[in-house]
Design a protein around this motif. Structure first.
Motif, PDB file in Angstrom:
ATOM      1  N   ARG A 142      30.892  80.917  12.886  1.00 45.79           N
ATOM      2  CA  ARG A 142      30.205  82.168  13.234  1.00 45.79           C
ATOM      3  C   ARG A 142      31.202  83.307  13.439  1.00 45.79           C
ATOM      4  NH1 ARG A 142      26.211  78.715  15.671  1.00 45.79           N
ATOM      5  NH2 ARG A 142      27.308  78.675  17.653  1.00 45.79           N
ATOM      6  N   TRP A 143      32.311  83.017  14.078  1.00 49.97           N
ATOM      7  CA  TRP A 143      33.323  84.062  14.262  1.00 49.97           C
ATOM      8  C   TRP A 143      33.894  84.528  12.922  1.00 49.97           C
ATOM      9  CZ3 TRP A 143      34.127  87.083  18.179  1.00 49.97           C
ATOM     10  CH2 TRP A 143      33.872  86.639  19.478  1.00 49.97           C
ATOM     11  N   ILE A 144      34.229  83.545  12.090  1.00 49.59           N
ATOM     12  CA  ILE A 144      34.927  83.888  10.846  1.00 49.59           C
ATOM     13  C   ILE A 144      33.990  84.587   9.863  1.00 49.59           C
ATOM     14  CG2 ILE A 144      36.144  82.939   8.834  1.00 49.59           C
ATOM     15  CD1 ILE A 144      37.016  80.591  10.709  1.00 49.59           C
ATOM     16  N   TYR A 145      32.790  84.014   9.678  1.00 46.25           N
ATOM     17  CA  TYR A 145      31.907  84.549   8.647  1.00 46.25           C
ATOM     18  C   TYR A 145      30.963  85.618   9.178  1.00 46.25           C
ATOM     19  CZ  TYR A 145      33.815  81.026   5.633  1.00 46.25           C
ATOM     20  OH  TYR A 145      34.702  80.290   4.897  1.00 46.25           O
ATOM     21  N   ARG A 146      30.253  85.293  10.259  1.00 49.82           N
ATOM     22  CA  ARG A 146      29.226  86.244  10.682  1.00 49.82           C
ATOM     23  C   ARG A 146      29.794  87.474  11.364  1.00 49.82           C
ATOM     24  NH1 ARG A 146      24.319  83.300  13.448  1.00 49.82           N
ATOM     25  NH2 ARG A 146      24.301  81.666  11.907  1.00 49.82           N
ATOM     26  N   ARG A 147      30.887  87.249  12.126  1.00 51.23           N
ATOM     27  CA  ARG A 147      31.435  88.416  12.831  1.00 51.23           C
ATOM     28  C   ARG A 147      32.654  88.982  12.132  1.00 51.23           C
ATOM     29  NH1 ARG A 147      31.050  86.608  19.093  1.00 51.23           N
ATOM     30  NH2 ARG A 147      29.266  85.243  18.838  1.00 51.23           N
ATOM     31  N   GLY A 148      33.131  88.301  11.103  1.00 56.77           N
ATOM     32  CA  GLY A 148      34.238  88.827  10.313  1.00 56.77           C
ATOM     33  C   GLY A 148      35.541  88.942  11.089  1.00 56.77           C
ATOM     34  N   VAL A 149      35.716  88.086  12.085  1.00 58.83           N
ATOM     35  CA  VAL A 149      36.956  88.130  12.870  1.00 58.83           C
ATOM     36  C   VAL A 149      38.036  87.305  12.168  1.00 58.83           C
ATOM     37  CG1 VAL A 149      37.999  87.386  15.055  1.00 58.83           C
ATOM     38  CG2 VAL A 149      35.822  88.611  15.045  1.00 58.83           C
ATOM     39  N   THR A 150      39.219  87.872  12.038  1.00 58.89           N
ATOM     40  CA  THR A 150      40.267  87.224  11.245  1.00 58.89           C
ATOM     41  C   THR A 150      41.434  86.740  12.113  1.00 58.89           C
ATOM     42  OG1 THR A 150      41.267  89.379  10.879  1.00 58.89           O
ATOM     43  CG2 THR A 150      39.739  88.605   9.194  1.00 58.89           C
ATOM     44  N   ASP A 151      41.289  86.886  13.406  1.00 56.05           N
ATOM     45  CA  ASP A 151      42.383  86.562  14.312  1.00 56.05           C
ATOM     46  C   ASP A 151      41.843  85.617  15.394  1.00 56.05           C
ATOM     47  OD1 ASP A 151      44.300  86.528  16.267  1.00 56.05           O
ATOM     48  OD2 ASP A 151      44.431  88.717  16.487  1.00 56.05           O
ATOM     49  N   ILE A 152      42.401  84.407  15.427  1.00 56.55           N
ATOM     50  CA  ILE A 152      41.877  83.388  16.344  1.00 56.55           C
ATOM     51  C   ILE A 152      41.914  83.867  17.805  1.00 56.55           C
ATOM     52  CG2 ILE A 152      42.251  81.022  17.236  1.00 56.55           C
ATOM     53  CD1 ILE A 152      43.404  80.348  14.425  1.00 56.55           C
ATOM     54  N   THR A 153      42.939  84.645  18.149  1.00 53.72           N
ATOM     55  CA  THR A 153      43.066  85.069  19.554  1.00 53.72           C
ATOM     56  C   THR A 153      41.943  86.022  19.973  1.00 53.72           C
ATOM     57  OG1 THR A 153      44.504  86.915  18.978  1.00 53.72           O
ATOM     58  CG2 THR A 153      45.590  84.826  19.514  1.00 53.72           C
ATOM     59  N   ARG A 154      41.209  86.561  18.975  1.00 48.38           N
ATOM     60  CA  ARG A 154      40.115  87.474  19.320  1.00 48.38           C
ATOM     61  C   ARG A 154      38.754  86.778  19.407  1.00 48.38           C
ATOM     62  NH1 ARG A 154      40.176  91.566  15.100  1.00 48.38           N
ATOM     63  NH2 ARG A 154      38.122  92.028  15.949  1.00 48.38           N
ATOM     64  N   MET A 155      38.753  85.433  19.310  1.00 46.18           N
ATOM     65  CA  MET A 155      37.482  84.692  19.390  1.00 46.18           C
ATOM     66  C   MET A 155      37.219  84.384  20.854  1.00 46.18           C
ATOM     67  SD  MET A 155      37.990  82.340  16.016  1.00 46.18           S
ATOM     68  CE  MET A 155      38.270  83.151  14.431  1.00 46.18           C
ATOM     69  N   THR A 156      36.704  85.393  21.548  1.00 43.75           N
ATOM     70  CA  THR A 156      36.796  85.417  23.009  1.00 43.75           C
ATOM     71  C   THR A 156      35.968  84.367  23.747  1.00 43.75           C
ATOM     72  OG1 THR A 156      35.235  87.222  22.792  1.00 43.75           O
ATOM     73  CG2 THR A 156      37.501  87.819  23.266  1.00 43.75           C
ATOM     74  N   ASP A 157      34.913  83.834  23.137  1.00 48.92           N
ATOM     75  CA  ASP A 157      34.139  82.851  23.901  1.00 48.92           C
ATOM     76  C   ASP A 157      34.686  81.428  23.740  1.00 48.92           C
ATOM     77  OD1 ASP A 157      33.341  82.210  21.373  1.00 48.92           O
ATOM     78  OD2 ASP A 157      31.183  82.291  21.778  1.00 48.92           O
ATOM     79  N   LEU A 158      35.859  81.286  23.167  1.00 46.75           N
ATOM     80  CA  LEU A 158      36.395  79.945  22.927  1.00 46.75           C
ATOM     81  C   LEU A 158      37.269  79.417  24.073  1.00 46.75           C
ATOM     82  CD1 LEU A 158      37.262  79.891  19.109  1.00 46.75           C
ATOM     83  CD2 LEU A 158      35.211  79.079  20.257  1.00 46.75           C
TER      84      LEU A 158
ATOM     85  N   PHE B 197      31.334  70.427  17.620  1.00 48.19           N
ATOM     86  CA  PHE B 197      30.434  71.601  17.623  1.00 48.19           C
ATOM     87  C   PHE B 197      31.205  72.919  17.594  1.00 48.19           C
ATOM     88  CE2 PHE B 197      30.654  73.681  21.735  1.00 48.19           C
ATOM     89  CZ  PHE B 197      31.239  72.730  22.567  1.00 48.19           C
ATOM     90  N   ARG B 198      32.505  72.835  17.935  1.00 43.55           N
ATOM     91  CA  ARG B 198      33.326  74.058  17.881  1.00 43.55           C
ATOM     92  C   ARG B 198      33.411  74.614  16.458  1.00 43.55           C
ATOM     93  NH1 ARG B 198      33.715  76.080  22.883  1.00 43.55           N
ATOM     94  NH2 ARG B 198      34.482  74.544  24.366  1.00 43.55           N
ATOM     95  N   ALA B 199      33.203  73.727  15.479  1.00 48.40           N
ATOM     96  CA  ALA B 199      33.277  74.164  14.079  1.00 48.40           C
ATOM     97  C   ALA B 199      32.245  75.250  13.809  1.00 48.40           C
ATOM     98  CB  ALA B 199      33.086  72.977  13.147  1.00 48.40           C
ATOM     99  N   ARG B 200      31.044  75.041  14.346  1.00 51.51           N
ATOM    100  CA  ARG B 200      29.979  76.033  14.122  1.00 51.51           C
ATOM    101  C   ARG B 200      30.319  77.361  14.777  1.00 51.51           C
ATOM    102  NH1 ARG B 200      24.551  72.438  14.774  1.00 51.51           N
ATOM    103  NH2 ARG B 200      25.178  70.909  13.230  1.00 51.51           N
ATOM    104  N   GLN B 201      30.892  77.222  15.983  1.00 54.34           N
ATOM    105  CA  GLN B 201      31.304  78.449  16.684  1.00 54.34           C
ATOM    106  C   GLN B 201      32.363  79.202  15.869  1.00 54.34           C
ATOM    107  OE1 GLN B 201      32.256  76.806  20.535  1.00 54.34           O
ATOM    108  NE2 GLN B 201      31.708  78.731  21.529  1.00 54.34           N
ATOM    109  N   LEU B 202      33.331  78.445  15.342  1.00 57.69           N
ATOM    110  CA  LEU B 202      34.382  79.074  14.537  1.00 57.69           C
ATOM    111  C   LEU B 202      33.794  79.722  13.285  1.00 57.69           C
ATOM    112  CD1 LEU B 202      37.262  76.478  14.829  1.00 57.69           C
ATOM    113  CD2 LEU B 202      37.498  78.948  15.136  1.00 57.69           C
TER     114      LEU B 202
END
Ligand code: SAH
Length: 363
Positions: free
Chosen positions: A39-55, A32-37
Motif C-alpha cells: 500500500r505504501w509503495i503502490y497506493r501512496r507512491g512512497v519511495t523511501d522506507i523511512t517515510r512509511m510512518t505506520d510501520l 501481513f506487513r507485505a500488504r502494508q508495504l
C-alpha cells in the motif's frame, strides 16, 4: 530477481506480493506487513522506507537494512501544448527511458516502456534505431506507473496503461507479465486488465503464451502492411512470423464478449496507404474480430517516409468503414515534444552508428 545493479539486498520493487511475504517471513517479519508495504509503495507512491510512518521505527530499520526499494528517477518532464507530458526516467544503472502521460483520451493514459531501446528495427520507428540496450525488469516497468501516477496525482484515480513506449513487450515477456500482476494486486494499484493494452509486432510464440494468461490485457497488433513482402521490409520480425501465422493466432485468441483485437496500421505516404492496401486489409481481417487504428506517420529526421495528407488518410479509413470495419484515426499527441508514437529515443542513448543505420535502410 537480482537488480541490474547487482545489489545483494532484495529489491522491494521487484517482488510480487507473495514473494514479498516469503522474503519478509525469512527475515522474521510478519507476512501481513507485505500488504502494508504494498500500500505504501503502490497506493501512496512512497519511495523511501523511512517515510512509511505506520510501520514502527524498529521495523523500518530492519527493512532499510535488509531491502532496497528502487524507483526510476524523473530527470526530464516536457509538457506539450495539448497536455501530454513526456517523462525521461533514469534507472539505477543510469540508463534513461521514456514514459508518456496522455490526458483525457477520454481516460487518463500512461504509455510505458518495456525495454531500453528495441530489437525489432521497424523502419519508421526512432526507438528501433537505438537497437536493444537491455530488458527492463518487472520493477522498472511497474515503477514507471508508480512514478507517473504520483507525478500526475492520479494514484487514487482510474487510468489506462498502454505498453506502447520503448520496446517490444513480447520480447520481454516474463518481466512484462510480472509487472502487470504487481500493478493488478488489490493492495497495489488494483489496475484492471481491461485498462491495460499490450501492443506487439506479433511474435507468434509470445501471442500463444499470452492467450493462456490468467491476466489478459487488451491486445493490439502492429500490422502496418498487407503483403509479406512489404511487411518484412517495414517490420523485420515478419520474416520469422509472417502475416498468415499472426492472423491465425489472432483468430484463435480468446476474447471477452464484445471485445476485439486492435490492429494498428501506420500510414506511410505512397507506400502502404493506397485503396488497394485498404481493400487487402479488409480481406486479411475478414475472419478476425478486429478493429483498426490508423496512425498517420509521425515523421522524424532520419525516417525515410512521409506522413500522408488528411485526404489520403480519410480515403483509407472510408474504405474500411464501408466494409463495416470499426476504424479510428489516432490523433497524435505531444508531437511538439517528440512524445508521439515512434518518437521515443533518448538523446545520447546507445544509438546505432551511421553505418549500421545505412545497413538497416538498405536491407
Ligand atoms: N513494440 C510494440 C510497441 C511499440 S510502439 C509494437 O510494435 O506494437 C506503438 C505503436 O507506434 C506501434 O504500432 C508502432 O509501430 C507505432 N509507431 C512506431 N513508429 C511510429 C511513427 N514514426 N509514427 C507513428 N507510429 C509509429
Amino acid at each position: 530477481m537480482t537488480h541490474p545493479q547487482g545489489d545483494r539486498h532484495p529489491d522491494l520493487a521487484e517482488l510480487e506480493l507473495h514473494e514479498l511475504e516469503t522474503a519478509l517471513e525469512a527475515r522474521g517479519v510478519e507476512r501481513f506487513r507485505a500488504r502494508q508495504l504494498y500500500r505504501w509503495i503502490y497506493r501512496r507512491g512512497v519511495t523511501d522506507i523511512t517515510r512509511m510512518t505506520d510501520l514502527g521505527r524498529t521495523l523500518r530499520d530492519t527493512l532499510t537494512a535488509e531491502f532496497v526499494l528502487s524507483t526510476p528517477r524523473i530527470i526530464g518532464d516536457d509538457r506539450s501544448a495539448d497536455g501530454t507530458r513526456k517523462f525521461v526516467l533514469e534507472l539505477v544503472d543510469r540508463q534513461p527511458i521514456e514514459a508518456v502521460f496522455i490526458p483525457d483520451t477520454p481516460a487518463m493514459t500512461f504509455c510505458i516502456s518495456t525495454q531500453v531501446g528495441c530489437a525489432m528495427s521497424c523502419s519508421f520507428c526512432l526507438t528501433g534505431r537505438m537497437g536493444l540496450v537491455r530488458n527492463l525488469t518487472a520493477g522498472e516497468i511497474a515503477g514507471q506507473v508508480r512514478v507517473l501516477a504520483a507525478a500526475t496525482e492520479l494514484l487514487d484515480h482510474p487510468f489506462n496503461i498502454v505498453l506502447m513506449g520503448m520496446g517490444e513487450p513480447l520480447h520481454n515477456y516474463d518481466q512484462t507479465m510480472k509487472a502487470l500482476r504487481m500493478l493488478h494486486g488489490e493492495h497495489g494499484l488494483a489496475v484492471s486488465p481491461r485498462r491495460v493494452t499490450l501492443s506487439t509486432v506479433g511474435i507468434v510464440p509470445g501471442l500463444e503464451r499470452l492467450a493462456r494468461e490468467p491476466f489478459m490485457p487488451n491486445l493490439a497488433v502492429s500490422l502496418h502492411a498487407t503483403t509479406d513482402a512489404q511487411r518484412s521490409a517495414l517490420v523485420p520480425p515478419n520474416r520469422k512470423y509472417p502475416l498468415a501465422a499472426i492472423l491465425e493466432v489472432c483468430r484463435r485468441f480468446p476474447l471477452k464478449k464484445r471485445s476485439r483485437i486492435t490492429f494498428e496500421y501506420v500510414l506511410l505516404d505512397g507506400v502502404n496507404d493506397t485503396p488497394e492496401d485498404a481493400r487487402r486489409l479488409v480481406k486479411l481481417l475478414a475472419a478476425v474480430k478486429a478493429k483498426v487504428n490508423l496512425i498517420p506517420l509521425n515523421p522524424a529526421p532520419g525516417i525515410p517516409f512521409e506522413r500522408p495528407s488528411d485526404e489520403r488518410v480519410e480515403r483509407f479509413a472510408q474504405i474500411l468503414a464501408d466494409r463495416h470495419i470499426t476504424v479510428s484515426v489516432r490523433k497524435s499527441r505531444g508531437r511538439d515534444i517528440r512524445a508521439a508514437c515512434g518518437q521515443l529515443i533518448v538523446e545520447g542513448g546507445a544509438r546505432k552508428s551511421a553505418a549500421q543505420q545505412m545497413a538497416l535502410l538498405m536491407r
